[in-house]
Design a protein around this motif. Structure first.
Motif, PDB file in Angstrom:
ATOM      1  N   ALA A 102       0.842  -1.196   0.000  1.00  0.00           N
ATOM      2  CA  ALA A 102       0.000   0.000   0.000  1.00  0.00           C
ATOM      3  C   ALA A 102       0.878   1.247   0.000  1.00  0.00           C
ATOM      4  CB  ALA A 102      -0.908  -0.004   1.235  1.00  0.00           C
ATOM      5  N   ALA A 103       0.610   2.143  -0.914  1.00  0.00           N
ATOM      6  CA  ALA A 103       1.386   3.371  -1.054  1.00  0.00           C
ATOM      7  C   ALA A 103       0.444   4.510  -1.418  1.00  0.00           C
ATOM      8  CB  ALA A 103       2.468   3.209  -2.123  1.00  0.00           C
ATOM      9  N   PRO A 104       0.834   5.760  -1.111  1.00  0.00           N
ATOM     10  CA  PRO A 104      -0.051   6.903  -1.400  1.00  0.00           C
ATOM     11  C   PRO A 104      -0.029   7.296  -2.872  1.00  0.00           C
ATOM     12  CG  PRO A 104       1.986   7.661  -0.413  1.00  0.00           C
ATOM     13  CD  PRO A 104       2.058   6.161  -0.394  1.00  0.00           C
ATOM     14  N   ALA A 105      -0.476   6.379  -3.733  1.00  0.00           N
ATOM     15  CA  ALA A 105      -0.418   6.621  -5.174  1.00  0.00           C
ATOM     16  C   ALA A 105      -1.608   5.974  -5.873  1.00  0.00           C
ATOM     17  CB  ALA A 105       0.896   6.076  -5.747  1.00  0.00           C
ATOM     18  N   PRO A 106      -2.726   6.683  -6.049  1.00  0.00           N
ATOM     19  CA  PRO A 106      -3.847   6.158  -6.834  1.00  0.00           C
ATOM     20  C   PRO A 106      -3.408   5.849  -8.263  1.00  0.00           C
ATOM     21  CG  PRO A 106      -4.490   8.133  -5.641  1.00  0.00           C
ATOM     22  CD  PRO A 106      -3.004   8.032  -5.520  1.00  0.00           C
ATOM     23  N   LEU A 107      -4.162   4.987  -8.908  1.00  0.00           N
ATOM     24  CA  LEU A 107      -3.755   4.498 -10.221  1.00  0.00           C
ATOM     25  C   LEU A 107      -4.973   4.326 -11.114  1.00  0.00           C
ATOM     26  CD1 LEU A 107      -1.530   3.124 -12.040  1.00  0.00           C
ATOM     27  CD2 LEU A 107      -2.163   0.981 -10.921  1.00  0.00           C
ATOM     28  N   LEU A 108      -4.817   4.696 -12.373  1.00  0.00           N
ATOM     29  CA  LEU A 108      -5.821   4.425 -13.400  1.00  0.00           C
ATOM     30  C   LEU A 108      -5.133   3.714 -14.549  1.00  0.00           C
ATOM     31  CD1 LEU A 108      -8.652   6.631 -14.779  1.00  0.00           C
ATOM     32  CD2 LEU A 108      -7.001   5.650 -16.372  1.00  0.00           C
TER      33      LEU A 108
ATOM     34  N   ASP B 185     -10.880 -12.391  -0.872  1.00  0.00           N
ATOM     35  CA  ASP B 185     -10.234 -13.700  -0.946  1.00  0.00           C
ATOM     36  C   ASP B 185      -9.842 -14.059  -2.365  1.00  0.00           C
ATOM     37  OD1 ASP B 185     -10.516 -14.177   1.802  1.00  0.00           O
ATOM     38  OD2 ASP B 185     -12.565 -14.966   1.527  1.00  0.00           O
ATOM     39  N   GLN B 186     -10.612 -13.552  -3.341  1.00  0.00           N
ATOM     40  CA  GLN B 186     -10.383 -13.894  -4.733  1.00  0.00           C
ATOM     41  C   GLN B 186     -10.105 -12.633  -5.554  1.00  0.00           C
ATOM     42  OE1 GLN B 186     -10.277 -17.078  -5.825  1.00  0.00           O
ATOM     43  NE2 GLN B 186     -10.757 -17.838  -3.760  1.00  0.00           N
ATOM     44  N   ALA B 187      -9.321 -12.815  -6.606  1.00  0.00           N
ATOM     45  CA  ALA B 187      -9.060 -11.703  -7.516  1.00  0.00           C
ATOM     46  C   ALA B 187     -10.242 -11.527  -8.465  1.00  0.00           C
ATOM     47  CB  ALA B 187      -7.787 -11.966  -8.311  1.00  0.00           C
ATOM     48  N   ALA B 188     -10.495 -10.290  -8.862  1.00  0.00           N
ATOM     49  CA  ALA B 188     -11.547  -9.978  -9.827  1.00  0.00           C
ATOM     50  C   ALA B 188     -10.903  -9.655 -11.172  1.00  0.00           C
ATOM     51  CB  ALA B 188     -12.382  -8.795  -9.352  1.00  0.00           C
ATOM     52  N   GLU B 189     -11.622  -9.936 -12.263  1.00  0.00           N
ATOM     53  CA  GLU B 189     -11.096  -9.726 -13.599  1.00  0.00           C
ATOM     54  C   GLU B 189     -11.484  -8.350 -14.124  1.00  0.00           C
ATOM     55  OE1 GLU B 189     -12.324 -12.043 -17.403  1.00  0.00           O
ATOM     56  OE2 GLU B 189     -10.625 -13.152 -16.520  1.00  0.00           O
ATOM     57  N   TYR B 190     -10.547  -7.711 -14.805  1.00  0.00           N
ATOM     58  CA  TYR B 190     -10.761  -6.373 -15.357  1.00  0.00           C
ATOM     59  C   TYR B 190     -10.384  -6.398 -16.831  1.00  0.00           C
ATOM     60  CZ  TYR B 190     -11.177  -4.875 -10.532  1.00  0.00           C
ATOM     61  OH  TYR B 190     -11.583  -4.746  -9.234  1.00  0.00           O
ATOM     62  N   ALA B 191     -11.373  -6.193 -17.688  1.00  0.00           N
ATOM     63  CA  ALA B 191     -11.145  -6.257 -19.134  1.00  0.00           C
ATOM     64  C   ALA B 191     -10.777  -4.892 -19.708  1.00  0.00           C
ATOM     65  CB  ALA B 191     -12.381  -6.804 -19.840  1.00  0.00           C
ATOM     66  N   ASP B 192     -11.499  -3.832 -19.296  1.00  0.00           N
ATOM     67  CA  ASP B 192     -11.266  -2.516 -19.890  1.00  0.00           C
ATOM     68  C   ASP B 192     -10.258  -1.680 -19.113  1.00  0.00           C
ATOM     69  OD1 ASP B 192     -12.679  -1.729 -17.644  1.00  0.00           O
ATOM     70  OD2 ASP B 192     -14.352  -0.838 -18.718  1.00  0.00           O
ATOM     71  N   GLY B 193      -9.871  -2.127 -17.941  1.00  0.00           N
ATOM     72  CA  GLY B 193      -8.953  -1.381 -17.096  1.00  0.00           C
ATOM     73  C   GLY B 193      -9.502  -1.250 -15.696  1.00  0.00           C
ATOM     74  N   CYS B 194      -8.787  -0.523 -14.843  1.00  0.00           N
ATOM     75  CA  CYS B 194      -9.246  -0.372 -13.466  1.00  0.00           C
ATOM     76  C   CYS B 194      -8.832   0.969 -12.898  1.00  0.00           C
ATOM     77  CB  CYS B 194      -8.732  -1.512 -12.581  1.00  0.00           C
ATOM     78  SG  CYS B 194      -6.959  -1.478 -12.283  1.00  0.00           S
ATOM     79  N   VAL B 195      -9.526   1.344 -11.829  1.00  0.00           N
ATOM     80  CA  VAL B 195      -9.239   2.562 -11.082  1.00  0.00           C
ATOM     81  C   VAL B 195      -9.012   2.157  -9.635  1.00  0.00           C
ATOM     82  CG1 VAL B 195     -10.133   4.782 -10.304  1.00  0.00           C
ATOM     83  CG2 VAL B 195     -10.617   3.990 -12.627  1.00  0.00           C
ATOM     84  N   VAL B 196      -7.850   2.521  -9.092  1.00  0.00           N
ATOM     85  CA  VAL B 196      -7.476   2.170  -7.725  1.00  0.00           C
ATOM     86  C   VAL B 196      -7.197   3.450  -6.947  1.00  0.00           C
ATOM     87  CG1 VAL B 196      -5.852   0.896  -6.266  1.00  0.00           C
ATOM     88  CG2 VAL B 196      -6.451   0.011  -8.525  1.00  0.00           C
ATOM     89  N   THR B 197      -8.011   3.748  -5.938  1.00  0.00           N
ATOM     90  CA  THR B 197      -7.725   4.897  -5.084  1.00  0.00           C
ATOM     91  C   THR B 197      -6.658   4.506  -4.070  1.00  0.00           C
ATOM     92  OG1 THR B 197      -9.536   4.302  -3.589  1.00  0.00           O
ATOM     93  CG2 THR B 197     -10.035   5.855  -5.362  1.00  0.00           C
ATOM     94  N   THR B 198      -6.223   5.452  -3.243  1.00  0.00           N
ATOM     95  CA  THR B 198      -5.158   5.193  -2.275  1.00  0.00           C
ATOM     96  C   THR B 198      -5.474   3.958  -1.441  1.00  0.00           C
ATOM     97  OG1 THR B 198      -4.605   7.552  -2.159  1.00  0.00           O
ATOM     98  CG2 THR B 198      -3.859   6.155  -0.342  1.00  0.00           C
ATOM     99  N   PRO B 199      -4.693   2.880  -1.584  1.00  0.00           N
ATOM    100  CA  PRO B 199      -5.004   1.651  -0.858  1.00  0.00           C
ATOM    101  C   PRO B 199      -4.580   1.733   0.610  1.00  0.00           C
ATOM    102  CG  PRO B 199      -3.018   1.344  -2.145  1.00  0.00           C
ATOM    103  CD  PRO B 199      -3.521   2.724  -2.463  1.00  0.00           C
ATOM    104  N   THR B 200      -5.207   0.914   1.433  1.00  0.00           N
ATOM    105  CA  THR B 200      -4.818   0.833   2.847  1.00  0.00           C
ATOM    106  C   THR B 200      -4.137  -0.488   3.160  1.00  0.00           C
ATOM    107  OG1 THR B 200      -6.894  -0.157   3.638  1.00  0.00           O
ATOM    108  CG2 THR B 200      -6.814   2.244   3.446  1.00  0.00           C
TER     109      THR B 200
END
Length: 262
Positions: free
Chosen positions: A18-24, A40-55
């Motif tokens: 976890a780092a202070p760096a959101p990602l698109l 518990d499980q990973a989710a699939e992303y076909a068109d891309g993803c948006v990740v806000t600052t993780p904890t």
């Protein structure tokens, strides 16, 4: 920071502390998989993803060949492109379609797929972002305050931030959660841990007590708890994986922060 990825990935899966760096990321190849938060499980992303600052540490799974373009933001930088408060996405990555809608992302992916060079792709993505720029309440307040947190490496009294900004701690925390997704205290923890980790020489013996004291943690147990929350590993296991990576891949582009998950 804009970046592109293309070709066979170095690893099937990466663990990202976890780092202070959101990602698109806009994906142009086969779907990738993300496991974030307490899932518990990973989710699939076909068109891309948006990740806000993780904890918490999160995991990124590559397809056999990858092609994508993306941008790493400052903690507050993603907010002007989101139609919802960032807190709604905290440790819950969204697809780009969920953020911008299917027609918009389909059009952008078509344009990016036709680009001939990385710099052209990056320009297209920047243009696409600028067209979606919107006013965000509290953005300037959060930007100024988070910049203070960043400049001190998280070593700042949170109670002083609201006073300096002329607002209450409650109001400041509310704006931070709307813009960044986490409170000022949580962001400071992220900056402190990241600064601590990047200062460690993992090729040499490590005195974790000295590391914890030098970074201002209450004691080594406190630091160990933070370590497991931010990386998903104990300090001992993290060092084992990191040192093996350094032996196998000296001077590799990933030698600073992400870890192979396989």
């Amino acid at each position: 920071m804009f970046t592109t990825w293309r070709g066979p990935p170095p690893y099937a899966r990466l663990t990202l502390p976890a780092a202070p760096a959101p990602l698109l990321i806009v994906n142009l190849g086969a779907p990738f998989r993300v496991r974030a938060g307490t899932a518990d499980q990973a989710a699939e992303y076909a068109d891309g993803c948006v990740v806000t600052t993780p904890t918490r540490a999160w995991e990124f799974g590559y397809p056999p060949r990858t092609r994508s373009v993306g941008v790493h933001f400052k903690p507050w930088g993603l907010a002007p492109f989101l139609p919802m408060p960032a807190a709604e996405l905290c440790d819950r990555p969204a697809t780009v379609e969920q953020i911008w809608g299917r027609p918009a992302i389909a059009e952008l992916r078509d344009r990016l797929s036709s680009a001939d060079a990385p710099h052209e792709m990056l320009t297209m993505l920047e243009d696409g972002l600028m067209r979606r720029l919107r006013e965000t309440d509290g953005l300037e307040l959060v930007r100024r305050t988070s910049s203070v947190i960043a400049a001190t490496g998280g070593a700042v009294a949170i109670s002083d931030l609201g006073v300096a900004a002329g607002v209450s701690s409650t109001y400041l925390a509310k704006r931070f959660k709307e813009v960044i997704g986490v409170t000022p205290k949580r962001l400071a923890r992220s900056y402190r841990f990241t600064a601590t980790m990047l200062a460690i020489n993992f090729a040499a013996p490590i005195d974790w007590g000295d590391v914890a004291a030098g970074a201002g943690y209450f004691d080594q147990a406190h630091f160990g708890h933070e370590f497991r929350e931010f990386t998903g590993l104990t300090p001992t296991r993290y060092v084992e994986v990191r040192q093996q990576f350094l032996r196998d891949h000296p001077a590799h582009v990933l030698d600073g922060w992400p870890l192979p998950a396989d």
